[in-house]
Design an enzyme around this catalytic site. Structure first.
Site, PDB file in Angstrom:
ATOM      1  N   HIS A 222      81.539   9.787 -24.346  1.00 25.56           N
ATOM      2  CA  HIS A 222      81.971  10.811 -24.300  1.00 25.56           C
ATOM      3  C   HIS A 222      81.208  12.050 -24.147  1.00 25.56           C
ATOM      4  CE1 HIS A 222      83.202   7.974 -27.603  1.00 25.56           C
ATOM      5  NE2 HIS A 222      84.378   8.236 -27.577  1.00 25.56           N
TER       6      HIS A 222
ATOM      7  N   ASP B 146      77.943   5.145 -29.818  1.00 27.66           N
ATOM      8  CA  ASP B 146      78.858   4.730 -29.283  1.00 27.66           C
ATOM      9  C   ASP B 146      78.428   4.476 -27.642  1.00 27.66           C
ATOM     10  OD1 ASP B 146      79.989   7.283 -27.808  1.00 27.66           O
ATOM     11  OD2 ASP B 146      80.412   7.805 -29.573  1.00 27.66           O
TER      12      ASP B 146
ATOM     13  N   HIS C  66      81.801  17.378 -33.236  1.00 28.74           N
ATOM     14  CA  HIS C  66      81.003  16.902 -32.208  1.00 28.74           C
ATOM     15  C   HIS C  66      81.789  16.930 -31.066  1.00 28.74           C
ATOM     16  CE1 HIS C  66      82.868  12.403 -32.534  1.00 28.74           C
ATOM     17  NE2 HIS C  66      84.253  12.836 -32.786  1.00 28.74           N
TER      18      HIS C  66
ATOM     19  N   ASP D 184      74.037   8.797 -27.906  1.00 32.06           N
ATOM     20  CA  ASP D 184      75.261   8.593 -29.142  1.00 32.06           C
ATOM     21  C   ASP D 184      75.217   7.096 -29.238  1.00 32.06           C
ATOM     22  OD1 ASP D 184      77.920   7.870 -29.774  1.00 32.06           O
ATOM     23  OD2 ASP D 184      78.360   9.648 -29.663  1.00 32.06           O
TER      24      ASP D 184
ATOM     25  N   ASP E 106      81.742  15.310 -24.511  1.00 38.05           N
ATOM     26  CA  ASP E 106      80.707  15.977 -25.650  1.00 38.05           C
ATOM     27  C   ASP E 106      81.560  17.242 -25.502  1.00 38.05           C
ATOM     28  OD1 ASP E 106      81.683  13.813 -27.513  1.00 38.05           O
ATOM     29  OD2 ASP E 106      79.005  14.233 -27.718  1.00 38.05           O
TER      30      ASP E 106
ATOM     31  N   ASP F 193      76.475   8.276 -23.349  1.00 34.38           N
ATOM     32  CA  ASP F 193      77.618   8.372 -24.534  1.00 34.38           C
ATOM     33  C   ASP F 193      78.720   8.146 -23.758  1.00 34.38           C
ATOM     34  OD1 ASP F 193      79.461   9.544 -26.366  1.00 34.38           O
ATOM     35  OD2 ASP F 193      77.956  11.161 -26.593  1.00 34.38           O
TER      36      ASP F 193
ATOM     37  N   HIS G 127      77.390  13.919 -33.857  1.00 36.18           N
ATOM     38  CA  HIS G 127      77.222  14.491 -32.289  1.00 36.18           C
ATOM     39  C   HIS G 127      77.210  16.100 -32.265  1.00 36.18           C
ATOM     40  CE1 HIS G 127      76.021  13.333 -28.024  1.00 36.18           C
ATOM     41  NE2 HIS G 127      74.785  13.742 -28.898  1.00 36.18           N
TER      42      HIS G 127
ATOM     43  N   GLU H 296      75.479   9.496 -34.133  1.00 39.50           N
ATOM     44  CA  GLU H 296      76.879   8.869 -34.556  1.00 39.50           C
ATOM     45  C   GLU H 296      77.052   7.199 -35.159  1.00 39.50           C
ATOM     46  OE1 GLU H 296      79.736   9.992 -34.522  1.00 39.50           O
ATOM     47  OE2 GLU H 296      79.436  12.163 -33.492  1.00 39.50           O
TER      48      GLU H 296
HETATM   49  N1  ARG Z   1      86.307  13.514 -26.873  1.00 41.83           N
HETATM   50  C1  ARG Z   1      87.451  12.890 -27.997  1.00 41.83           C
HETATM   51  C2  ARG Z   1      87.326  14.518 -28.950  1.00 41.83           C
HETATM   52  O1  ARG Z   1      87.057  15.508 -28.997  1.00 41.83           O
HETATM   53  C3  ARG Z   1      86.044  12.273 -28.131  1.00 41.83           C
HETATM   54  C4  ARG Z   1      84.371  12.691 -28.673  1.00 41.83           C
HETATM   55  C5  ARG Z   1      84.044  11.861 -29.812  1.00 41.83           C
HETATM   56  N2  ARG Z   1      82.471  12.319 -29.911  1.00 41.83           N
HETATM   57  C6  ARG Z   1      81.441  11.901 -30.092  1.00 41.83           C
HETATM   58  N3  ARG Z   1      80.625  12.322 -30.686  1.00 41.83           N
HETATM   59  N4  ARG Z   1      81.573  10.762 -30.596  1.00 41.83           N
HETATM   60  O2  ARG Z   1      87.387  14.714 -30.082  1.00 41.83           O
HETATM   61 MN    MN Z   2      78.465  12.029 -28.263  1.00 46.20          MN
HETATM   62 MN    MN Z   3      80.329   9.453 -28.403  1.00 45.41          MN
END
Ligand code: ARG
Ligand code: MN
Ligand code: MN
Ligand code: MN
Length: 311
Positions: free
Chosen positions: A130, A236, A145, A234, A132, A128, A100, A279
């Site tokens: 998350h 996920d 990411h 994303d 990000d 997402d 991402h 992702e």
């Molecule tokens: N918040 C966590 C980090 O800063 C997970 C980030 C996950 N991001 C993603 N694009 N899957 O590492």
């Molecule tokens: Mn993401």
């Molecule tokens: Mn994510």
């Protein structure tokens, strides 16, 4: 309609190998031929997967806690130009990731093109698990990411050209034009950022409480009618039941149908200018079936965003 495709075989925004073959897996499963033959889009652009190998420096030490900063910066700088070109020539820009971190390039490229072409600010719908939106200093992992939204909104900045200093003001996303859907794993620093800036977010709690239909109504109302939309999805965001093959899976996510609905609802606005699907990492599932399911889910999301499933 013309679709400007960019296939980004890039994994440098996080530590797990394999997300760089995500776009090849999506394309090999027939995504682009379906889009062309069944949906009637004219596909423009280099659909060969770009690995950006020429941009990888021999040494790339951590900087402000970020891992692979020169590489991620250089790849996104190139990608921003590619997406800018598609969007400024009126094509719907479809970018297949990759991790991402590549949204640094896609969002900034779209934002700049739409400002120039339509004199408008884009909105971003970020789907997402998350947020990000970590700043380099706030991140616990150093993985970029987890930071793209900090850079594209200007919450994180750097003077040095080679460390994202190339992101100019006309490439930025207005924080008021960002909407999240599907959040369920947000770091403490990120929660603070969401609160301090009043960023609109629909977590899984909100999806459960209101249902996805109402959530989309509210998300689109926040953005405002006739605002050009960049959808950054994303995989996920989906529950691992539908998308197990991804680097940072989190249980309790969207059903595939809820994900598809988000994409359909965005399509129906008629305002979609760019889509990212990121992702997908076919090497991470416990079984080959799990990898295939994830690729199939990704293809379904993209087709829905292009209007395939609507009658
Ligand atoms: N918040 C966590 C980090 O800063 C997970 C980030 C996950 N991001 C993603 N694009 N899957 O590492
Ligand atoms: Mn993401
Ligand atoms: Mn994510
Ligand atoms: Mn922390």
């Amino acid at each position: 309609e013309e679709l400007g495709v960019t296939a980004v075989g890039f994994s440098g925004g996080q530590p797990k190998a394999g997300v760089d073959v995500g776009p090849a897996a999506l394309i090999e499963s027939g995504l682009l031929t379906e889009i062309r033959d069944e949906l009637g889009y004219k596909i423009v652009g280099d659909t060969a997967v770009n690995l950006y190998k020429d941009l990888v420096p021999t040494e790339d030490p951590d900087y402000r806690g970020m891992k692979n900063p020169l590489t991620v910066s250089a790849v996104n700088r190139r990608l921003a130009d590619q997406v800018y070109k598609h969007a400024s020539e009126g094509r719907l820009a479809l970018t297949l990731g990759g991790d991402h971190s590549i949204a640094i390039g896609t969002v900034s490229g779209t934002a700049r093109a739409i400002r120039e072409r339509l004199n408008r600010e884009i909105a971003v719908i970020w789907v997402d698990a998350h947020a990000d939106i970590n700043t380099p200093e706030g991140s616990d992992s150093g993985n970029i990411h987890g930071m793209p939204l900090a850079f594209v909104t200007g919450l994180a900045k750097d003077e040095r050209e080679e460390y994202f200093g190339w992101l100019r003001d006309d490439m930025r996303l207005n924080l008021r034009k960002l909407v999240y859907i599907g959040l369920r794993d947000v770091d403490a620093h990120e929660k603070q950022i969401l609160r301090d800036n009043g960023i609109k977010a629909f977590s899984m709690f909100d999806v459960d409480r209101h249902g996805i239909g109402r959530v989309m109504e509210m998300a689109l109302a926040h953005i405002g009618a006739d605002t050009p939309i960049h959808l950054s999805f994303d995989v996920d965001a989906l529950d691992p039941m539908w998308a197990p093959s991804t680097g940072t899976p989190v249980r309790g996510g969207l059903t595939l149908r809820e994900g598809d609905y988000i994409c359909e609802a965005v399509h129906l606005t008629g305002q979609l200018v760019a889509i990212d699907l990121v992702e997908v990492n076919p090497s991470l599932a416990a079984t080959e079936a799990g990898a295939n399911e994830t690729v199939r889910a990704g293809c379904s999301l993209v087709r829905c965003a292009l209007g395939d499933t609507l009658l």
